[in-house]
Design an enzyme around this catalytic site. Structure first.
Site, PDB file in Angstrom:
ATOM      1  N   GLY A   1       7.969 -38.446 -32.017  1.00  0.00           N
ATOM      2  CA  GLY A   1       7.692 -38.793 -30.627  1.00  0.00           C
ATOM      3  C   GLY A   1       6.258 -38.591 -30.201  1.00  0.00           C
ATOM      4  O   GLY A   1       5.944 -38.626 -29.003  1.00  0.00           O
TER       5      GLY A   1
ATOM      6  N   GLU B   1       9.339 -36.227 -38.049  1.00  0.00           N
ATOM      7  CA  GLU B   1       9.635 -37.639 -38.311  1.00  0.00           C
ATOM      8  C   GLU B   1       8.717 -38.573 -37.507  1.00  0.00           C
ATOM      9  O   GLU B   1       9.149 -39.215 -36.552  1.00  0.00           O
ATOM     10  CB  GLU B   1      11.090 -37.943 -37.934  1.00  0.00           C
ATOM     11  CG  GLU B   1      12.108 -37.162 -38.734  1.00  0.00           C
ATOM     12  CD  GLU B   1      13.521 -37.312 -38.191  1.00  0.00           C
ATOM     13  OE1 GLU B   1      14.464 -37.056 -38.956  1.00  0.00           O
ATOM     14  OE2 GLU B   1      13.677 -37.670 -36.993  1.00  0.00           O
ATOM     15  N   PRO B   2       7.446 -38.691 -37.876  1.00  0.00           N
ATOM     16  CA  PRO B   2       6.579 -39.650 -37.182  1.00  0.00           C
ATOM     17  C   PRO B   2       6.914 -41.087 -37.559  1.00  0.00           C
ATOM     18  O   PRO B   2       7.233 -41.384 -38.703  1.00  0.00           O
ATOM     19  CB  PRO B   2       5.183 -39.270 -37.677  1.00  0.00           C
ATOM     20  CG  PRO B   2       5.423 -38.693 -39.034  1.00  0.00           C
ATOM     21  CD  PRO B   2       6.740 -37.958 -38.929  1.00  0.00           C
TER      22      PRO B   2
ATOM     23  N   ARG C   1       8.130 -55.865 -26.088  1.00  0.00           N
ATOM     24  CA  ARG C   1       8.032 -54.559 -25.435  1.00  0.00           C
ATOM     25  C   ARG C   1       7.620 -54.649 -23.968  1.00  0.00           C
ATOM     26  O   ARG C   1       7.977 -53.790 -23.172  1.00  0.00           O
ATOM     27  CB  ARG C   1       7.099 -53.634 -26.206  1.00  0.00           C
ATOM     28  CG  ARG C   1       7.645 -53.265 -27.590  1.00  0.00           C
ATOM     29  CD  ARG C   1       6.824 -52.189 -28.275  1.00  0.00           C
ATOM     30  NE  ARG C   1       6.916 -50.917 -27.588  1.00  0.00           N
ATOM     31  CZ  ARG C   1       5.961 -50.389 -26.834  1.00  0.00           C
ATOM     32  NH1 ARG C   1       4.807 -51.039 -26.671  1.00  0.00           N
ATOM     33  NH2 ARG C   1       6.126 -49.231 -26.251  1.00  0.00           N
TER      34      ARG C   1
ATOM     35  N   CYS D   1      10.461 -69.642 -23.234  1.00  0.00           N
ATOM     36  CA  CYS D   1      10.935 -70.213 -21.977  1.00  0.00           C
ATOM     37  C   CYS D   1      11.556 -69.129 -21.108  1.00  0.00           C
ATOM     38  O   CYS D   1      12.765 -69.115 -20.843  1.00  0.00           O
ATOM     39  CB  CYS D   1      11.942 -71.334 -22.272  1.00  0.00           C
ATOM     40  SG  CYS D   1      12.276 -72.376 -20.844  1.00  0.00           S
ATOM     41  N   GLU D   2      10.725 -68.181 -20.700  1.00  0.00           N
ATOM     42  CA  GLU D   2      11.112 -67.066 -19.843  1.00  0.00           C
ATOM     43  C   GLU D   2       9.936 -66.721 -18.942  1.00  0.00           C
ATOM     44  O   GLU D   2       8.806 -66.582 -19.419  1.00  0.00           O
ATOM     45  CB  GLU D   2      11.464 -65.819 -20.673  1.00  0.00           C
ATOM     46  CG  GLU D   2      12.716 -65.918 -21.499  1.00  0.00           C
ATOM     47  CD  GLU D   2      13.981 -65.756 -20.675  1.00  0.00           C
ATOM     48  OE1 GLU D   2      13.886 -65.237 -19.543  1.00  0.00           O
ATOM     49  OE2 GLU D   2      15.052 -66.142 -21.165  1.00  0.00           O
TER      50      GLU D   2
ATOM     51  N   TYR E   1       7.256 -51.135 -33.685  1.00  0.00           N
ATOM     52  CA  TYR E   1       8.310 -51.724 -32.857  1.00  0.00           C
ATOM     53  C   TYR E   1       8.034 -53.150 -32.435  1.00  0.00           C
ATOM     54  O   TYR E   1       8.701 -53.674 -31.552  1.00  0.00           O
ATOM     55  CB  TYR E   1       8.587 -50.841 -31.631  1.00  0.00           C
ATOM     56  CG  TYR E   1       9.046 -49.463 -32.019  1.00  0.00           C
ATOM     57  CD1 TYR E   1      10.299 -49.251 -32.563  1.00  0.00           C
ATOM     58  CD2 TYR E   1       8.198 -48.363 -31.900  1.00  0.00           C
ATOM     59  CE1 TYR E   1      10.714 -47.989 -32.957  1.00  0.00           C
ATOM     60  CE2 TYR E   1       8.604 -47.098 -32.296  1.00  0.00           C
ATOM     61  CZ  TYR E   1       9.853 -46.919 -32.821  1.00  0.00           C
ATOM     62  OH  TYR E   1      10.255 -45.677 -33.226  1.00  0.00           O
TER      63      TYR E   1
END
Length: 430
Positions: free
Chosen positions: A247, A289-290, A329, A360-361, A389
């Site tokens: 995190g 855990e990176p 994101r 198309c958003e 991500y």
């Protein structure tokens, strides 16, 4: 606009590890994910070299959900990192990348029978139990297989880390883990410990993602260790392993203030050692855990500008040939990024644009209020810090093919993930 190590400007054009953006477009097309391989390796080494203790062994796991492909896992493996996997696909990718799967930790809040059976088949070393239901299923499957496997129990510390609501994972109502304040947890731990096929070694805790306050991590250490001592005293157990999760916050824009990583990791170890003494623990291993902090800043996305538009209301748009299909994101979190016209690096940024994609958003935005030179059709626009991500969360929305991934290093480039073709889009259709 921040230029990361490995980014230089030559004749007004951005180079990444010695490779110009126009060369990348000519060879691979756009849109394109581009990773600085040297930066990936250096981040791995920063974690390995600074998160270590003379008191207990340490292990750094790559949280592969941030960016999972064969080549990045080969690099992580070669640099000495273990791997955190959360699905059948992530297990399979790590296995095919050549990992010794004893160094894999299998996470998740709803593991399936198929996933667990495959994890045992390829030799995953540690399974992290999330809840009662999952424990019963894991216990049954491991017993039926005749195997023995190390297990950790994921605990929820209740710490409210200051980050986006969707990426907090230690709130009391989180879907992850078992609350340390729930008295029934002691019965669960005792039951797990009594199983002959499960080697209960300790606890896993993770408080969330994109966290900038060191004190959040240090507070979590205290809560986890205080709980560990209570368990040992009440149940007569010896807990040897603590997995403290990840995190660690990273830079996306000037609003972000990440701590200096190497210094933090050394301080983190000192806190773990001190609190271990304070609570009378005899730990043999501590794990972190990176994921994002390993890959995010090493990755960028290169686009071509298709057009520029000024609306009746006065907003000026730059349209690019990608969008929310390769970077969802902003649509998910209103995530902020920085952008640059990578072929006009020496020109003054005297215009303010909204960088929008081709999906198309109405919500298909990449960067709001980007300060850029005057944009024109054919310009190359680069969005930085897309290394975590983005590839992992990309989709085929609007039937757009997924992008290729290129690694650059010391003036050379190589394709590590092929871009999808039109035939790939319909390959599974019947």
């Amino acid at each position: 606009m921040r230029l990361f190590d490995g980014m230089t400007v030559e004749n007004g054009e951005l180079n990444i590890s010695g490779v110009g953006v126009s060369e990348l477009k000519a060879q691979y097309g756009t849109p394109l994910y581009v990773y600085d391989e040297n930066m990936l390796v250096n981040q791995c080494r920063t974690f390995i070299n600074n998160f270590k203790s003379s008191r207990f062994s340490t292990e750094v796991l790559f949280a592969s959900k941030a960016f999972s492909c064969l080549e990045v896992l080969r690099i992580a493996n070669r640099e000495g990192l273990g791997v955190d996997v959360v699905s059948l696909g992530e297990i399979h990718t790590a296995y095919k990348a050549g990992y010794d799967m004893r160094r894999a930790y299998f996470h998740g809040n709803n593991k399936t029978r198929e996933e667990l059976q495959y994890a045992l088949e390829v030799g995953v070393g540690t399974i992290v139990i999330d809840n009662n239901y999952e424990y019963e299923m894991i216990n049954k499957i491991v017993r039926e297989s005749g195997n023995t496997v190390d297990v950790l129990l994921r605990i929820n510390t209740g710490i409210d880390a200051h980050t986006h609501e969707y990426i907090k994972t230690a709130k009391d109502d989180s879907k992850f883990g078992y609350s340390v304040y729930d008295e029934t947890i002691y019965d669960l731990i005792a039951d797990i410990n009594n199983q002959s096929n499960l080697n209960f070694v300790g606890f896993h805790s993770h408080i969330g993602s994109q966290i900038f306050e060191k004190t959040s991590f240090f507070e979590a250490v205290k809560v986890v260790m205080e709980f560990t001592r209570r368990v040992q005293e009440r149940l007569g157990l010896t807990i040897s392993v603590l997995n403290l999760g990840g995190g660690f916050g990273v830079y996306y824009t000037e609003e972000d203030r990440p701590f200096e990583l190497a210094e933090f990791l050394r301080e983190y170890i000192e806190v773990v050692e001190r609190e271990s003494d304070n609570f009378g623990l005899d730990l043999t291993k501590v794990v972190i855990e990176p994921g994002r902090s390993l890959t995010c800043n090493a990755g960028s996305t290169l686009y071509s500008v298709g057009g520029v538009k000024k609306t009746f209301a006065g907003r000026e748009y730059v349209f690019v040939d990608g969008g929310m299909a390769d970077n969802p994101r902003y649509a998910l979190y209103k995530a902020k990024y920085e952008a640059m016209l990578a072929n006009k690096m020496n020109e003054e940024a005297d215009a303010t644009y909204t960088v929008a994609g081709k999906c198309c958003e109405s919500g298909d935005m990449l960067v709001m209020d980007a300060k850029l030179p005057r944009a024109e059709q054919g310009d190359l626009l680069l969005v930085s810090s897309t290394g975590a991500y983005n590839y992992s969360m990309s989709s085929n929305y609007n039937r757009l093919p997924k992008l290729p991934v290129v690694f650059v290093k010391d003036g050379t480039s190589r394709l590590v993930v092929k871009g999808e073709t039109l035939e790939d889009l319909i390959r599974q259709d019947i």
